[in-house]
Enzyme design. Sequence first.
Site, PDB file in Angstrom:
ATOM      1  N   ASN A 166      14.754  -9.001  -6.006  1.00 32.59           N
ATOM      2  CA  ASN A 166      13.902  -7.834  -5.731  1.00 32.59           C
ATOM      3  C   ASN A 166      14.462  -7.028  -4.576  1.00 32.59           C
ATOM      4  O   ASN A 166      15.075  -7.545  -3.661  1.00 32.59           O
ATOM      5  CB  ASN A 166      12.461  -8.275  -5.441  1.00 32.59           C
ATOM      6  CG  ASN A 166      12.187  -8.479  -3.960  1.00 32.59           C
ATOM      7  OD1 ASN A 166      11.896  -7.522  -3.234  1.00 32.59           O
ATOM      8  ND2 ASN A 166      12.301  -9.719  -3.490  1.00 32.59           N
ATOM      9  N   ASN A 185      15.614  -6.004   2.424  1.00 34.01           N
ATOM     10  CA  ASN A 185      15.434  -4.717   1.742  1.00 34.01           C
ATOM     11  C   ASN A 185      15.004  -3.571   2.642  1.00 34.01           C
ATOM     12  O   ASN A 185      14.698  -2.493   2.162  1.00 34.01           O
ATOM     13  CB  ASN A 185      14.439  -4.890   0.592  1.00 34.01           C
ATOM     14  CG  ASN A 185      14.929  -5.935  -0.393  1.00 34.01           C
ATOM     15  OD1 ASN A 185      16.113  -5.940  -0.736  1.00 34.01           O
ATOM     16  ND2 ASN A 185      14.060  -6.829  -0.805  1.00 34.01           N
ATOM     17  N   THR A 186      14.937  -3.829   3.949  1.00 36.13           N
ATOM     18  CA  THR A 186      14.683  -2.758   4.911  1.00 36.13           C
ATOM     19  C   THR A 186      15.907  -2.734   5.816  1.00 36.13           C
ATOM     20  O   THR A 186      16.182  -3.724   6.505  1.00 36.13           O
ATOM     21  CB  THR A 186      13.393  -3.042   5.720  1.00 36.13           C
ATOM     22  OG1 THR A 186      12.285  -2.979   4.826  1.00 36.13           O
ATOM     23  CG2 THR A 186      13.203  -2.027   6.850  1.00 36.13           C
ATOM     24  N   ASN A 201      12.782 -16.513   3.853  1.00 32.67           N
ATOM     25  CA  ASN A 201      12.697 -15.335   2.996  1.00 32.67           C
ATOM     26  C   ASN A 201      13.716 -15.478   1.834  1.00 32.67           C
ATOM     27  O   ASN A 201      14.285 -16.549   1.628  1.00 32.67           O
ATOM     28  CB  ASN A 201      12.975 -14.086   3.839  1.00 32.67           C
ATOM     29  CG  ASN A 201      12.138 -12.906   3.394  1.00 32.67           C
ATOM     30  OD1 ASN A 201      12.118 -12.588   2.204  1.00 32.67           O
ATOM     31  ND2 ASN A 201      11.454 -12.263   4.314  1.00 32.67           N
ATOM     32  N   LYS A 211       8.995 -15.291  10.454  1.00 28.32           N
ATOM     33  CA  LYS A 211       9.632 -15.653   9.171  1.00 28.32           C
ATOM     34  C   LYS A 211      11.118 -15.338   9.225  1.00 28.32           C
ATOM     35  O   LYS A 211      11.507 -14.206   9.527  1.00 28.32           O
ATOM     36  CB  LYS A 211       8.960 -14.886   8.034  1.00 28.32           C
ATOM     37  CG  LYS A 211       9.481 -15.269   6.646  1.00 28.32           C
ATOM     38  CD  LYS A 211       8.549 -14.762   5.577  1.00 28.32           C
ATOM     39  CE  LYS A 211       9.033 -15.124   4.185  1.00 28.32           C
ATOM     40  NZ  LYS A 211       8.115 -14.655   3.145  1.00 28.32           N
ATOM     41  N   PHE A 271       9.212  -3.122   1.036  1.00 25.27           N
ATOM     42  CA  PHE A 271       7.921  -3.008   1.744  1.00 25.27           C
ATOM     43  C   PHE A 271       7.056  -1.873   1.196  1.00 25.27           C
ATOM     44  O   PHE A 271       6.488  -1.066   1.941  1.00 25.27           O
ATOM     45  CB  PHE A 271       8.116  -2.786   3.252  1.00 25.27           C
ATOM     46  CG  PHE A 271       8.651  -3.959   4.021  1.00 25.27           C
ATOM     47  CD1 PHE A 271       8.793  -5.204   3.451  1.00 25.27           C
ATOM     48  CD2 PHE A 271       9.010  -3.806   5.366  1.00 25.27           C
ATOM     49  CE1 PHE A 271       9.287  -6.293   4.184  1.00 25.27           C
ATOM     50  CE2 PHE A 271       9.502  -4.874   6.107  1.00 25.27           C
ATOM     51  CZ  PHE A 271       9.641  -6.119   5.512  1.00 25.27           C
ATOM     52  N   SER A 273      13.414  -9.640   5.824  1.00 26.95           N
ATOM     53  CA  SER A 273      13.590  -9.047   4.495  1.00 26.95           C
ATOM     54  C   SER A 273      14.946  -8.359   4.433  1.00 26.95           C
ATOM     55  O   SER A 273      15.314  -7.625   5.352  1.00 26.95           O
ATOM     56  CB  SER A 273      12.494  -8.028   4.219  1.00 26.95           C
ATOM     57  OG  SER A 273      12.865  -7.262   3.091  1.00 26.95           O
TER      58      SER A 273
HETATM   59  C1  LIG Z   1       9.016  -9.537  -5.529  1.00 28.99           C
HETATM   60  C2  LIG Z   1       9.026 -10.178  -4.180  1.00 28.99           C
HETATM   61  C3  LIG Z   1       8.520  -9.483  -3.081  1.00 28.99           C
HETATM   62  C4  LIG Z   1       8.522 -10.087  -1.828  1.00 28.99           C
HETATM   63  N1  LIG Z   1       7.989  -9.400  -0.764  1.00 28.99           N
HETATM   64  C5  LIG Z   1       7.921  -9.999   0.450  1.00 28.99           C
HETATM   65  C6  LIG Z   1       7.307  -9.341   1.541  1.00 28.99           C
HETATM   66  O1  LIG Z   1       6.781  -8.232   1.423  1.00 28.99           O
HETATM   67  N2  LIG Z   1       7.295  -9.988   2.756  1.00 28.99           N
HETATM   68  C7  LIG Z   1       7.835 -11.243   2.928  1.00 28.99           C
HETATM   69  O2  LIG Z   1       7.776 -11.795   4.033  1.00 28.99           O
HETATM   70  N3  LIG Z   1       8.418 -11.888   1.888  1.00 28.99           N
HETATM   71  C8  LIG Z   1       8.460 -11.305   0.677  1.00 28.99           C
HETATM   72  N4  LIG Z   1       9.040 -11.971  -0.378  1.00 28.99           N
HETATM   73  C9  LIG Z   1       9.660 -13.280  -0.142  1.00 28.99           C
HETATM   74  C10 LIG Z   1       8.727 -14.441  -0.474  1.00 28.99           C
HETATM   75  O3  LIG Z   1       7.592 -14.437   0.355  1.00 28.99           O
HETATM   76  C11 LIG Z   1       9.470 -15.790  -0.305  1.00 28.99           C
HETATM   77  O4  LIG Z   1       9.809 -15.959   1.056  1.00 28.99           O
HETATM   78  C12 LIG Z   1      10.735 -15.864  -1.143  1.00 28.99           C
HETATM   79  O5  LIG Z   1      10.564 -15.243  -2.382  1.00 28.99           O
HETATM   80  C13 LIG Z   1      11.196 -17.294  -1.364  1.00 28.99           C
HETATM   81  O6  LIG Z   1      10.216 -18.038  -2.027  1.00 28.99           O
HETATM   82  P1  LIG Z   1      10.238 -18.297  -3.640  1.00 28.99           P
HETATM   83  O7  LIG Z   1      11.601 -18.800  -3.989  1.00 28.99           O
HETATM   84  O8  LIG Z   1       9.126 -19.293  -3.859  1.00 28.99           O
HETATM   85  O9  LIG Z   1       9.941 -16.977  -4.255  1.00 28.99           O
HETATM   86  C14 LIG Z   1       9.049 -11.399  -1.651  1.00 28.99           C
HETATM   87  C15 LIG Z   1       9.557 -12.080  -2.758  1.00 28.99           C
HETATM   88  C16 LIG Z   1       9.544 -11.495  -4.014  1.00 28.99           C
HETATM   89  C17 LIG Z   1      10.087 -12.265  -5.189  1.00 28.99           C
END
Ligand SMILES: Cc1cc2nc3c(=O)[nH]c(=O)nc-3n(C[C@H](O)[C@H](O)[C@H](O)COP(=O)(O)O)c2cc1C
Length: 356
Positions: free
Chosen positions: A110, A182-183, A251, A222, A114, A180
């Site tokens: 992804n 993505n920022t 993350n 985080k 934000f 993140s």
């Molecule tokens: C579509 C998507 C959007 C995410 N947006 C955020 C976010 O806004 N803030 C954040 O701290 N982590 C965000 N994450 C990261 C997740 O909170 C998590 O740390 C990461 O996906 C790893 O866990 P997983 O393998 O169980 O998905 C996002 C993950 C995904 C897949």
Amino acid sequence: MYGLVLPALMTMDPERAHDVALRWMDRANGVGLLGLMGKTPAPFLTKVFGLEFPNPVGLAAGLDKDAAHIDALFALGFGSVEVGTLTPRPQAGNPQPRLFRIPQQMAIINRMGFNNCGIDAAIASIERSRFMRGGKRPGVLGINIGRNKDTPNAEAAADYLYCLERAYPLADYITVNISSPNTQGLRELQEEQALRALVSQLRDGCERLSAQHGRRVPLLVKIAPDLNDDDIEAAGRVFTDLKVDGVVATNTTVSRMGVQDSARAREAGGLSGAPLLDRSTSTLRRLRSRLDESIPLVGVGGICRGADAVAKTAAGATLVQVYTGFIYRGPSLIFECVEAIRRRKVHRASGVADLK
Ligand SMILES: Cc1cc2nc3c(=O)[nH]c(=O)nc-3n(C[C@H](O)[C@H](O)[C@H](O)COP(=O)(O)O)c2cc1C
């Protein structure tokens, strides 16, 4: 039940599937039918950060960015729900498409960036929820905060402090997202000097707010799974010196390990799901050994089965969170992880060798 719905969701554009699933979930919860989704876990009280979690399995940030679905998410059995990331001003995020499934590997890439309604609108949404209006809260609410895309890092502290102040009265805990991918430039806030400056301002902000509200809200940070040993050591020093209440590890990753063969691997963004598990757990384990042992860790990244959740606790996590695994497996993953962690605890208490 989720197994029946999943094939239909997988035929839709991923963002549309996300919206449809959440809307459907809200409706089912409104008429008391969410229980059809599967078994919810029996209580497994876990005390961390001075808070009582009904169970140690939470929803990671990013799924409910605007805090618009917390009632239904708690009804599925999560012990905690972390909403956000929320920024001071609303922002649209990156242009679509920005969310890509890699189902063969139970992974997602992804680059949402934000997209969120802004902290003020999210707070209003939490205030309207049954979660706030009911008697006993069904679980623990985390609010994850960030900076706006067009705020330079030199001014980022003001964004985080604004969000901290707005989130403080309603949050059970607050997570500072500096990881993140993505920022642009956000991850540079993890470098030792910048990290120390930011976290110390937020710590001071918490002291002030604690006196003002007569209530202490734990502050978590985080981190990314792409930090090297030196970065982890430096971060551990800062977190220990400044006494953060907890660390969320991790993350998404910028690595493409495990998905190199997928056509989607070339998409920019953060990779999550099964291919992230080992990298993320290794970051958690290395941080655990460099951090004051009184600071608890939340393990997140790649949990797709109960055994993965157990691997996080074996590496030093007290709580775990899921996101991508939940998309592919549905609510049964919550039950599976709670029961796996419970079994590990029972075995350890009875002196049986660790279960991996
Ligand atoms: C579509 C998507 C959007 C995410 N947006 C955020 C976010 O806004 N803030 C954040 O701290 N982590 C965000 N994450 C990261 C997740 O909170 C998590 O740390 C990461 O996906 C790893 O866990 P997983 O393998 O169980 O998905 C996002 C993950 C995904 C897949």
